[in-house]
Design an enzyme around this catalytic site. Structure first.
Site, mmCIF file in Angstrom:
data_model
loop_
_atom_site.group_PDB
_atom_site.id
_atom_site.type_symbol
_atom_site.label_atom_id
_atom_site.label_comp_id
_atom_site.label_asym_id
_atom_site.label_seq_id
_atom_site.Cartn_x
_atom_site.Cartn_y
_atom_site.Cartn_z
ATOM 1 N N HIS A 17 -28.228 -70.623 59.086
ATOM 2 C CA HIS A 17 -29.504 -70.114 58.545
ATOM 3 C C HIS A 17 -30.651 -70.507 59.473
ATOM 4 O O HIS A 17 -31.544 -69.712 59.753
ATOM 5 C CB HIS A 17 -29.797 -70.704 57.158
ATOM 6 C CG HIS A 17 -28.802 -70.356 56.088
ATOM 7 N ND1 HIS A 17 -28.192 -71.292 55.303
ATOM 8 C CD2 HIS A 17 -28.343 -69.154 55.667
ATOM 9 C CE1 HIS A 17 -27.387 -70.692 54.431
ATOM 10 N NE2 HIS A 17 -27.453 -69.393 54.639
ATOM 11 N N LYS A 41 -25.907 -67.032 38.775
ATOM 12 C CA LYS A 41 -25.134 -67.884 39.686
ATOM 13 C C LYS A 41 -25.265 -69.337 39.269
ATOM 14 O O LYS A 41 -26.269 -69.738 38.701
ATOM 15 C CB LYS A 41 -25.648 -67.718 41.122
ATOM 16 C CG LYS A 41 -24.903 -66.663 41.904
ATOM 17 C CD LYS A 41 -25.179 -66.829 43.390
ATOM 18 C CE LYS A 41 -24.456 -65.776 44.217
ATOM 19 N NZ LYS A 41 -24.829 -65.877 45.629
ATOM 20 N N ARG A 90 -22.297 -62.446 60.120
ATOM 21 C CA ARG A 90 -21.298 -63.254 60.817
ATOM 22 C C ARG A 90 -20.137 -62.360 61.239
ATOM 23 O O ARG A 90 -20.121 -61.843 62.327
ATOM 24 C CB ARG A 90 -20.823 -64.396 59.913
ATOM 25 C CG ARG A 90 -21.858 -65.485 59.761
ATOM 26 C CD ARG A 90 -21.557 -66.394 58.623
ATOM 27 N NE ARG A 90 -21.456 -65.623 57.384
ATOM 28 C CZ ARG A 90 -21.435 -66.132 56.167
ATOM 29 N NH1 ARG A 90 -21.460 -67.429 56.004
ATOM 30 N NH2 ARG A 90 -21.377 -65.370 55.105
ATOM 31 N N SER A 128 -22.463 -71.757 53.462
ATOM 32 C CA SER A 128 -22.850 -72.817 52.524
ATOM 33 C C SER A 128 -21.627 -73.294 51.741
ATOM 34 O O SER A 128 -21.475 -74.490 51.480
ATOM 35 C CB SER A 128 -23.911 -72.302 51.553
ATOM 36 O OG SER A 128 -25.076 -71.944 52.251
#
Ligand code: PNS
Length: 161
Positions: A17, A41, A90, A128
């Site tokens: 990040h 979440k 990614r 993460s």
């Protein structure tokens, strides 16, 4: 003035990040890094903790702000006078989801452009979730997260393990 929003969960922020923030800050006049408050979440870090950690890593960037938002990204972008969303990509595995989000956001608001930055290949494996997984089982995450927030992340992961 070109204002870009860099939205995400940042649970927690990683060096991947930080790399995107660094590069985006050189492309846009202003970058707003914004943490999504998603009631559906179950994050490990609270919104406040995630915002604080991001603030700690952007102190040397005068054109980067940290904020949080709930609801739709298109509404938030409008509120911030921005028509650009920055996302990091990614692997191909990110592509399908990000492609769908970019298209749906443009359908909801045709002014909104999503711009993708390819990850630095040093971070292509990083997420993460991986950081949390390694840290909870006592692995070394010191090269995966910004040094300013390493201790905060480790403390939380020790509490969880
Ligand atoms: O770090 P993440 O979890 O990949 O970030 C996802 C995020 C916050 C960018 C995405 O969930 C989002 O933009 N949510 C806002 C809600 C929204 O606008 N949804 C409609 C488009 S799918």
């Amino acid at each position: 003035m070109k204002i870009a929003i860099y939205p995400g969960s940042f649970d927690p922020v990683t060096n991947g990040h930080k790399d995107i923030i660094d590069r985006a800050s050189r492309v846009f006049d202003k970058v707003i890094v914004s943490v999504l408050e998603n009631p559906r979440k179950q994050p490990l870090f609270s919104i406040g903790e995630r915002v604080e950690m991001l603030k700690m890593i952007v102190t040397s960037y005068p054109n980067v702000e940290v904020d949080s938002f709930e609801g739709l990204l298109i509404d938030y972008a409008k509120q911030k006078n921005s028509s650009i969303v920055v996302k990091g990509l990614r692997a191909m595995s990110d592509f399908e989801f990000e492609f769908q989000m970019a298209l749906i956001n443009r359908k909801l608001d045709s002014r909104l452009e999503t711009m993708f930055m390819m990850t630095n290949n040093r971070f292509s494996f990083l997420s993460s979730s991986i950081v949390k997984e390694i840290g909870i089982y006592g692995g070394d995450i010191s090269e995966l997260v910004p040094c300013e927030v390493y201790n905060i992340i480790m403390r939380k992961l020790r509490e969880e393990s």
